[in-house]
Design a protein around this motif. Structure first.
Motif, PDB file in Angstrom:
ATOM      1  N   UNK A  14      66.205  34.840  20.935  1.00 59.03           N
ATOM      2  CA  UNK A  14      66.411  36.025  21.893  1.00 59.03           C
ATOM      3  C   UNK A  14      65.764  37.085  21.078  1.00 59.03           C
ATOM      4  N   UNK A  15      65.032  36.669  20.040  1.00 62.68           N
ATOM      5  CA  UNK A  15      64.143  36.396  19.344  1.00 62.68           C
ATOM      6  C   UNK A  15      62.663  36.037  19.620  1.00 62.68           C
ATOM      7  N   UNK A  16      62.604  35.493  21.134  1.00 68.20           N
ATOM      8  CA  UNK A  16      61.299  35.629  21.406  1.00 68.20           C
ATOM      9  C   UNK A  16      60.571  36.532  22.493  1.00 68.20           C
ATOM     10  N   UNK A  17      59.359  36.731  22.292  1.00 66.89           N
ATOM     11  CA  UNK A  17      59.595  37.914  23.186  1.00 66.89           C
ATOM     12  C   UNK A  17      59.241  37.766  24.670  1.00 66.89           C
ATOM     13  N   UNK A  18      58.617  36.322  24.913  1.00 68.92           N
ATOM     14  CA  UNK A  18      58.231  35.740  26.442  1.00 68.92           C
ATOM     15  C   UNK A  18      59.979  36.192  27.235  1.00 68.92           C
ATOM     16  N   UNK A  19      60.515  35.595  25.631  1.00 64.69           N
ATOM     17  CA  UNK A  19      62.539  35.535  26.873  1.00 64.69           C
ATOM     18  C   UNK A  19      62.441  37.130  27.681  1.00 64.69           C
ATOM     19  N   UNK A  57      63.595  48.271  29.977  1.00 65.47           N
ATOM     20  CA  UNK A  57      64.033  48.276  28.902  1.00 65.47           C
ATOM     21  C   UNK A  57      64.066  46.612  28.281  1.00 65.47           C
ATOM     22  N   UNK A  58      63.859  45.111  29.451  1.00 61.92           N
ATOM     23  CA  UNK A  58      63.584  44.309  28.622  1.00 61.92           C
ATOM     24  C   UNK A  58      62.720  44.053  28.064  1.00 61.92           C
ATOM     25  N   UNK A  59      61.584  44.743  29.099  1.00 63.79           N
ATOM     26  CA  UNK A  59      59.825  45.157  28.828  1.00 63.79           C
ATOM     27  C   UNK A  59      59.843  45.069  27.951  1.00 63.79           C
ATOM     28  N   UNK A  60      60.438  47.024  27.442  1.00 62.92           N
ATOM     29  CA  UNK A  60      60.115  47.240  26.243  1.00 62.92           C
ATOM     30  C   UNK A  60      60.821  46.022  24.645  1.00 62.92           C
ATOM     31  N   UNK A  61      62.129  45.911  24.751  1.00 65.46           N
ATOM     32  CA  UNK A  61      62.229  45.234  23.942  1.00 65.46           C
ATOM     33  C   UNK A  61      61.107  43.716  23.712  1.00 65.46           C
ATOM     34  N   UNK A  62      60.883  42.914  24.745  1.00 64.22           N
ATOM     35  CA  UNK A  62      59.825  42.262  24.607  1.00 64.22           C
ATOM     36  C   UNK A  62      58.052  42.460  24.048  1.00 64.22           C
ATOM     37  N   UNK A  63      58.188  43.676  24.265  1.00 60.67           N
ATOM     38  CA  UNK A  63      57.165  44.256  23.418  1.00 60.67           C
ATOM     39  C   UNK A  63      57.468  44.604  21.713  1.00 60.67           C
ATOM     40  N   UNK A  64      58.636  45.348  21.652  1.00 58.05           N
ATOM     41  CA  UNK A  64      59.089  45.239  19.930  1.00 58.05           C
ATOM     42  C   UNK A  64      58.775  44.271  19.052  1.00 58.05           C
ATOM     43  N   UNK A  65      59.369  42.937  19.731  1.00 60.37           N
ATOM     44  CA  UNK A  65      59.304  41.817  19.527  1.00 60.37           C
ATOM     45  C   UNK A  65      57.845  41.214  19.213  1.00 60.37           C
ATOM     46  N   UNK A  66      57.201  41.251  20.557  1.00 55.54           N
ATOM     47  CA  UNK A  66      55.683  40.723  20.080  1.00 55.54           C
ATOM     48  C   UNK A  66      54.962  41.986  19.388  1.00 55.54           C
ATOM     49  N   UNK A  67      55.296  42.802  19.356  1.00 57.90           N
ATOM     50  CA  UNK A  67      54.865  43.658  17.955  1.00 57.90           C
ATOM     51  C   UNK A  67      55.410  43.764  16.308  1.00 57.90           C
ATOM     52  N   UNK A  68      56.274  42.290  16.333  1.00 58.11           N
ATOM     53  CA  UNK A  68      57.199  42.758  14.869  1.00 58.11           C
ATOM     54  C   UNK A  68      58.238  42.924  14.540  1.00 58.11           C
ATOM     55  N   UNK A  85      73.718  40.925  17.544  1.00 52.41           N
ATOM     56  CA  UNK A  85      74.108  41.621  18.512  1.00 52.41           C
ATOM     57  C   UNK A  85      73.453  43.672  18.700  1.00 52.41           C
ATOM     58  N   UNK A  86      72.500  43.481  17.946  1.00 54.54           N
ATOM     59  CA  UNK A  86      72.072  44.711  17.018  1.00 54.54           C
ATOM     60  C   UNK A  86      70.674  44.691  17.767  1.00 54.54           C
ATOM     61  N   UNK A  87      70.114  43.310  18.607  1.00 52.63           N
ATOM     62  CA  UNK A  87      69.341  42.994  19.609  1.00 52.63           C
ATOM     63  C   UNK A  87      69.478  43.362  20.980  1.00 52.63           C
ATOM     64  N   UNK A  88      71.019  43.455  21.316  1.00 50.39           N
ATOM     65  CA  UNK A  88      71.433  44.282  22.604  1.00 50.39           C
ATOM     66  C   UNK A  88      71.777  45.518  22.651  1.00 50.39           C
ATOM     67  N   UNK A  89      72.351  46.167  21.611  1.00 51.38           N
ATOM     68  CA  UNK A  89      72.298  47.372  21.491  1.00 51.38           C
ATOM     69  C   UNK A  89      71.124  47.876  21.372  1.00 51.38           C
TER      70      UNK A  89
END
Length: 90
Positions: free
Chosen positions: A4-9, A35-46, A53-57
């Motif tokens: 779940x810490x991978x942006x491509x997932x 929401x998933x796309x924004x989460x992927x972008x957040x992870x991509x940018x660090x 649990x916090x990731x899902x929130x």
């Protein structure tokens, strides 16, 4: 490293959810896809959360904000009434 810490997932999940929105329209899956796309972008940018649990929130909050924004943008305008011209039995 957890998956779940991978942006491509998250981007792959966004693509699957957007495809579901095309098959089953109603702006339900589109909020989750955004929401998933924004989460992927957040992870991509660090920017990443410290646990699942916090990731899902964060994903849930981003999805809710996306859904509310779409409802405001695509919904009926204030004071507008939906008028039916024909009946399904006609």
């Amino acid at each position: 490293m957890p998956l779940w810490t991978e942006w491509w997932v998250w981007m792959s999940g966004a693509l699957v959810l957007a495809t579901l929105e095309v098959l089953i329209p109603g702006y339900i899956f589109l909020g989750f896809a955004l929401g998933a796309a924004m989460m992927g972008l957040l992870i991509l940018f660090g920017v990443s959360a410290s646990g699942l649990a916090l990731t899902l929130v964060v994903f849930a909050v981003l999805s809710l904000l996306s859904y509310l924004a779409m409802r405001k943008y695509f919904g009926l305008k204030t004071g507008q009434v939906k008028i039916w011209d024909t009946d399904v039995n006609d």
